[in-house]
Design a protein around this motif. Structure first.
Motif, PDB file in Angstrom:
ATOM      1  N   ALA A  75      27.987   2.279 -38.411  1.00  0.00           N
ATOM      2  CA  ALA A  75      28.574   3.452 -37.683  1.00  0.00           C
ATOM      3  C   ALA A  75      28.678   4.587 -38.206  1.00  0.00           C
ATOM      4  CB  ALA A  75      29.839   2.820 -37.061  1.00  0.00           C
ATOM      5  N   PRO A  76      28.056   5.593 -37.987  1.00  0.00           N
ATOM      6  CA  PRO A  76      28.035   7.144 -38.744  1.00  0.00           C
ATOM      7  C   PRO A  76      29.235   7.448 -39.097  1.00  0.00           C
ATOM      8  CG  PRO A  76      26.268   7.312 -36.853  1.00  0.00           C
ATOM      9  CD  PRO A  76      27.217   6.000 -36.808  1.00  0.00           C
ATOM     10  N   ARG A  77      30.370   7.400 -38.404  1.00  0.00           N
ATOM     11  CA  ARG A  77      31.616   7.927 -38.603  1.00  0.00           C
ATOM     12  C   ARG A  77      32.359   7.137 -39.544  1.00  0.00           C
ATOM     13  NH1 ARG A  77      33.170   7.764 -33.525  1.00  0.00           N
ATOM     14  NH2 ARG A  77      31.121   8.049 -32.766  1.00  0.00           N
ATOM     15  N   LEU A  78      32.067   6.085 -39.805  1.00  0.00           N
ATOM     16  CA  LEU A  78      32.522   4.991 -40.831  1.00  0.00           C
ATOM     17  C   LEU A  78      31.944   4.952 -42.041  1.00  0.00           C
ATOM     18  CD1 LEU A  78      33.874   1.919 -38.572  1.00  0.00           C
ATOM     19  CD2 LEU A  78      35.172   4.076 -39.167  1.00  0.00           C
ATOM     20  N   TRP A  79      30.742   5.979 -42.213  1.00  0.00           N
ATOM     21  CA  TRP A  79      30.053   5.592 -43.445  1.00  0.00           C
ATOM     22  C   TRP A  79      29.500   6.932 -43.872  1.00  0.00           C
ATOM     23  CZ3 TRP A  79      28.910   1.668 -46.497  1.00  0.00           C
ATOM     24  CH2 TRP A  79      27.793   1.794 -47.388  1.00  0.00           C
ATOM     25  N   PRO A  80      30.249   7.661 -45.058  1.00  0.00           N
ATOM     26  CA  PRO A  80      29.937   9.056 -45.279  1.00  0.00           C
ATOM     27  C   PRO A  80      28.415   9.157 -46.100  1.00  0.00           C
ATOM     28  CG  PRO A  80      31.280   7.781 -46.947  1.00  0.00           C
ATOM     29  CD  PRO A  80      30.786   6.991 -45.906  1.00  0.00           C
ATOM     30  N   ALA A  81      27.384   8.393 -45.457  1.00  0.00           N
ATOM     31  CA  ALA A  81      26.110   8.588 -46.202  1.00  0.00           C
ATOM     32  C   ALA A  81      25.377   8.367 -45.086  1.00  0.00           C
ATOM     33  CB  ALA A  81      25.883   7.820 -47.384  1.00  0.00           C
ATOM     34  N   ARG A  82      24.021   8.956 -45.252  1.00  0.00           N
ATOM     35  CA  ARG A  82      23.021   8.715 -44.118  1.00  0.00           C
ATOM     36  C   ARG A  82      21.487   8.740 -44.460  1.00  0.00           C
ATOM     37  NH1 ARG A  82      25.561  13.207 -44.820  1.00  0.00           N
ATOM     38  NH2 ARG A  82      27.234  12.177 -44.248  1.00  0.00           N
ATOM     39  N   VAL A  83      20.776   8.338 -43.581  1.00  0.00           N
ATOM     40  CA  VAL A  83      19.307   8.383 -44.127  1.00  0.00           C
ATOM     41  C   VAL A  83      18.765   9.303 -42.617  1.00  0.00           C
ATOM     42  CG1 VAL A  83      16.810   7.499 -43.886  1.00  0.00           C
ATOM     43  CG2 VAL A  83      18.855   6.481 -45.334  1.00  0.00           C
ATOM     44  N   THR A  84      18.457  10.549 -42.824  1.00  0.00           N
ATOM     45  CA  THR A  84      17.847  11.513 -41.750  1.00  0.00           C
ATOM     46  C   THR A  84      16.415  11.245 -41.706  1.00  0.00           C
ATOM     47  OG1 THR A  84      19.637  12.726 -42.138  1.00  0.00           O
ATOM     48  CG2 THR A  84      18.266  13.666 -40.684  1.00  0.00           C
ATOM     49  N   ILE A  85      15.914  11.104 -40.369  1.00  0.00           N
ATOM     50  CA  ILE A  85      14.343  10.904 -40.127  1.00  0.00           C
ATOM     51  C   ILE A  85      13.772  12.161 -39.397  1.00  0.00           C
ATOM     52  CG2 ILE A  85      12.343   9.639 -39.479  1.00  0.00           C
ATOM     53  CD1 ILE A  85      14.208   8.152 -42.109  1.00  0.00           C
ATOM     54  N   ALA A  96       9.285  12.769 -44.339  1.00  0.00           N
ATOM     55  CA  ALA A  96      10.104  12.641 -43.118  1.00  0.00           C
ATOM     56  C   ALA A  96      11.537  12.316 -43.357  1.00  0.00           C
ATOM     57  CB  ALA A  96       9.325  11.687 -42.171  1.00  0.00           C
ATOM     58  N   MET A  97      11.542  11.535 -44.704  1.00  0.00           N
ATOM     59  CA  MET A  97      13.042  11.158 -44.779  1.00  0.00           C
ATOM     60  C   MET A  97      13.843  11.762 -45.826  1.00  0.00           C
ATOM     61  SD  MET A  97      13.964   7.312 -46.987  1.00  0.00           S
ATOM     62  CE  MET A  97      13.341   6.092 -45.490  1.00  0.00           C
ATOM     63  N   ARG A  98      15.189  12.078 -45.245  1.00  0.00           N
ATOM     64  CA  ARG A  98      16.336  12.764 -46.125  1.00  0.00           C
ATOM     65  C   ARG A  98      17.466  11.702 -46.353  1.00  0.00           C
ATOM     66  NH1 ARG A  98      20.548  16.492 -45.585  1.00  0.00           N
ATOM     67  NH2 ARG A  98      20.372  18.391 -46.890  1.00  0.00           N
ATOM     68  N   VAL A  99      17.807  11.683 -47.556  1.00  0.00           N
ATOM     69  CA  VAL A  99      18.969  10.702 -47.950  1.00  0.00           C
ATOM     70  C   VAL A  99      20.235  11.502 -48.538  1.00  0.00           C
ATOM     71  CG1 VAL A  99      19.739   8.745 -49.245  1.00  0.00           C
ATOM     72  CG2 VAL A  99      17.107   8.697 -48.447  1.00  0.00           C
ATOM     73  N   SER A 100      21.208  11.517 -48.084  1.00  0.00           N
ATOM     74  CA  SER A 100      22.416  12.315 -48.331  1.00  0.00           C
ATOM     75  C   SER A 100      23.610  11.797 -48.060  1.00  0.00           C
ATOM     76  CB  SER A 100      22.520  13.712 -47.591  1.00  0.00           C
ATOM     77  OG  SER A 100      22.575  13.498 -46.164  1.00  0.00           O
ATOM     78  N   ALA A 101      24.507  12.115 -48.894  1.00  0.00           N
ATOM     79  CA  ALA A 101      26.201  11.423 -48.714  1.00  0.00           C
ATOM     80  C   ALA A 101      27.127  12.484 -49.177  1.00  0.00           C
ATOM     81  CB  ALA A 101      26.141  10.282 -49.802  1.00  0.00           C
ATOM     82  N   ASP A 102      28.226  12.230 -48.523  1.00  0.00           N
ATOM     83  CA  ASP A 102      29.150  13.183 -48.719  1.00  0.00           C
ATOM     84  C   ASP A 102      30.209  12.848 -49.983  1.00  0.00           C
ATOM     85  OD1 ASP A 102      28.533  14.280 -46.328  1.00  0.00           O
ATOM     86  OD2 ASP A 102      30.171  12.938 -45.254  1.00  0.00           O
ATOM     87  N   VAL A 103      30.365  13.881 -50.764  1.00  0.00           N
ATOM     88  CA  VAL A 103      31.410  13.591 -51.934  1.00  0.00           C
ATOM     89  C   VAL A 103      32.625  12.903 -51.418  1.00  0.00           C
ATOM     90  CG1 VAL A 103      32.587  14.553 -53.917  1.00  0.00           C
ATOM     91  CG2 VAL A 103      30.335  15.534 -53.561  1.00  0.00           C
ATOM     92  N   ALA A 104      32.887  11.825 -52.324  1.00  0.00           N
ATOM     93  CA  ALA A 104      34.078  10.898 -51.754  1.00  0.00           C
ATOM     94  C   ALA A 104      35.223  11.316 -52.578  1.00  0.00           C
ATOM     95  CB  ALA A 104      33.797   9.371 -51.883  1.00  0.00           C
ATOM     96  N   VAL A 105      35.169  11.536 -54.026  1.00  0.00           N
ATOM     97  CA  VAL A 105      36.168  11.829 -54.864  1.00  0.00           C
ATOM     98  C   VAL A 105      35.806  13.148 -55.836  1.00  0.00           C
ATOM     99  CG1 VAL A 105      37.506  10.796 -56.628  1.00  0.00           C
ATOM    100  CG2 VAL A 105      37.111   9.204 -54.804  1.00  0.00           C
ATOM    101  N   VAL A 106      36.579  13.865 -56.126  1.00  0.00           N
ATOM    102  CA  VAL A 106      36.379  14.794 -57.103  1.00  0.00           C
ATOM    103  C   VAL A 106      37.180  14.725 -58.123  1.00  0.00           C
ATOM    104  CG1 VAL A 106      36.032  17.179 -57.807  1.00  0.00           C
ATOM    105  CG2 VAL A 106      35.104  16.458 -55.530  1.00  0.00           C
ATOM    106  N   LYS A 107      36.908  14.640 -59.582  1.00  0.00           N
ATOM    107  CA  LYS A 107      37.889  14.676 -60.716  1.00  0.00           C
ATOM    108  C   LYS A 107      37.657  15.395 -61.915  1.00  0.00           C
ATOM    109  CE  LYS A 107      38.698  10.219 -60.601  1.00  0.00           C
ATOM    110  NZ  LYS A 107      38.803   8.868 -60.864  1.00  0.00           N
ATOM    111  N   ARG A 108      38.451  16.037 -62.610  1.00  0.00           N
ATOM    112  CA  ARG A 108      37.990  16.792 -63.730  1.00  0.00           C
ATOM    113  C   ARG A 108      38.596  15.648 -64.837  1.00  0.00           C
ATOM    114  NH1 ARG A 108      35.514  21.348 -65.105  1.00  0.00           N
ATOM    115  NH2 ARG A 108      36.521  22.230 -66.702  1.00  0.00           N
TER     116      ARG A 108
END
Ligand SMILES: *Cc1c(COP(=O)(O)O)cnc(C)c1O
Length: 406
Positions: free
Chosen positions: A15-25, A271-283
């Motif tokens: 499910a796209p909304r439960l998964w912060p990454a995607r393969v876009t075609i 045709a394929m793009r693979v991307s994700a959203d940053v889940a955690v940022v830390k210094r």
């Protein structure tokens, strides 16, 4: 049964909304690439190879996009892939080339799926299925012209007890055709060295193929299609085109011969793009190692981001400390080991925030890395990079064809 074997559960897992990454075609890119490839071979017919879930791009939408772009037929390895296409309502010609002894071929014959034959048992089983169902089985004969993989051998065999001789396969096909249970629609072969244009085996295999075709035609077979060329041959040896070419990788916009030319050099669009959203940022402080085994550390304070994709999703672990990414527009690398579900990237002092996009690879048009760069980083080929992305990562289809086809 695995969890993902339950369709309801599989839907939730991806499910796209439960998964912060995607393969876009980009389906338009697939259609475009088919047109470009056909131009390379003077408009010859094209069978789009859609095995392995269309090289990770999604079997059915990719097949439809390739057909919309001008492919006349589809090629798959496994019979299950051919049946999946039929189940989705695809009625165009489909060829499967990896059936194994003991498989029931009747359902394939009934669904008008062409089954490649390298061995007598395949022809016998096809004939039996045709007799049982009252139809004519359609086959394409596979001849081994020097790859040394499957195919009936056009080159002399040490013993006819081990392996099938091309003469024998042709003779049986002629008998079954005369009986009216079999139609030999095509004859095909596969190159060993198409990615090394000018390699002596390329010319030798073409000559052997010509002899094999001539032998079959003298025996009375009238194949409509005779074909040899995968992506590399389509792009670099257009003289090897007979009636049709049979590309896979290049349909998805990747170059099979990166040392000869890039995708862009050939006019292909990845045709394929693979991307994700940053889940955690830390210094993190100077000297703090990151990820398993602390194989990455820097001697100054730095910002690290956690990316929710790992080797279970298809990110090669061999790309630890090497895989290129684009984070909030800037080029970075995987820092430390790729884990099962995530990896870490050192972004220096960039003001990256949770939710920013990390692009692993795409078309390269926006300076993002390409699948070829990942292949180089992991010591493999781009084929392996795109086919690795498994069903856990949601597929998202874009392009003007996406609304109609996906
Ligand atoms: C996979 C495959 C192809 C396509 O090869 P690419 O290098 O991806 O173009 C063509 N023919 C056969 C028999 C194959 O197995």
């Amino acid at each position: 049964m695995s969890l993902s074997g339950d369709p309801a559960v599989a839907g939730v897992l991806a499910a796209p909304r439960l998964w912060p990454a995607r393969v876009t075609i980009d389906l338009d890119a697939i259609a475009h690439n088919v047109g470009v490839l056909r131009e390379h071979v003077g408009g010859a017919a094209l069978m789009a190879v859609v095995k392995a879930d269309a090289y990770g791009h999604g079997l059915v939408p990719s097949a439809r996009a390739a057909l919309a772009g001008g492919a006349c037929s589809l090629g798959v390895a496994q019979a299950s892939e051919a049946v999946a296409l039929r189940r989705a309502g695809v009625t165009d010609p489909v060829l499967t080339w990896l059936v194994a002894p003991g498989m029931d071929l009747a359902p394939l014959v009934e669904q008008d799926i062409e089954v490649a034959a390298s061995t007598p048992w395949t022809l016998q089983a096809l004939a039996e299925a045709a007799r049982a169902t009252g139809t004519v089985a359609v086959t394409q004969l596979k001849v081994d012209t020097g790859l040394g993989r499957n195919g009936a051998s056009a080159l002399p065999l040490p013993s006819r007890d081990q392996g099938t001789d091309w003469n024998d396969l042709v003779a049986l096909a002629v008998r079954l055709s005369a009986e009216g249970v079999l139609r030999v629609k095509g004859i095909f072969s596969h190159f060993a060295y198409a990615d090394a244009p000018g390699h002596p085996t390329v010319r030798a295999q073409q000559a052997t193929f010509a002899e094999a075709v001539a032998l079959a035609e003298r025996a009375g077979l009238e194949p409509e299609v005779r074909h040899l060329s995968n992506s590399a041959a389509t792009l670099t040896s257009p003289e090897a085109t007979w009636d049709m070419v049979r590309p896979g990788l290049s349909v998805y916009g990747l170059s099979p011969v990166p040392d000869v030319g890039s995708a862009a050099d050939f006019g292909l669009r990845p045709a394929m793009r693979v991307s994700a959203d940053v889940a955690v940022v830390k210094r993190l402080p100077a000297g703090q190692g990151v990820s398993y085994g602390h194989t990455y550390a820097v001697d100054h304070e730095s910002t690290f981001v956690d990316v929710p994709l790992g080797y279970a999703d298809g990110v090669p672990r061999h790309a630890s400390n090497a895989g290129p990414v684009q984070v909030a527009g800037a080029r970075r690398r995987v820092s430390g080991r790729v884990c099962m579900d995530q990896f870490v990237v050192d972004v220096g002092d960039d003001p990256v925030v949770v939710g920013d996009e990390v692009v692993l690879f795409g078309s390269g048009e926006d300076s993002e890395p390409t699948a070829q760069e990942w292949a180089d980083a992991a010591g493999t080929i781009s084929y392996e990079i795109v086919t690795r992305f498994g069903p856990r990562v949601p597929r998202h289809y874009v392009g003007t064809l996406a609304g109609e086809l996906a």
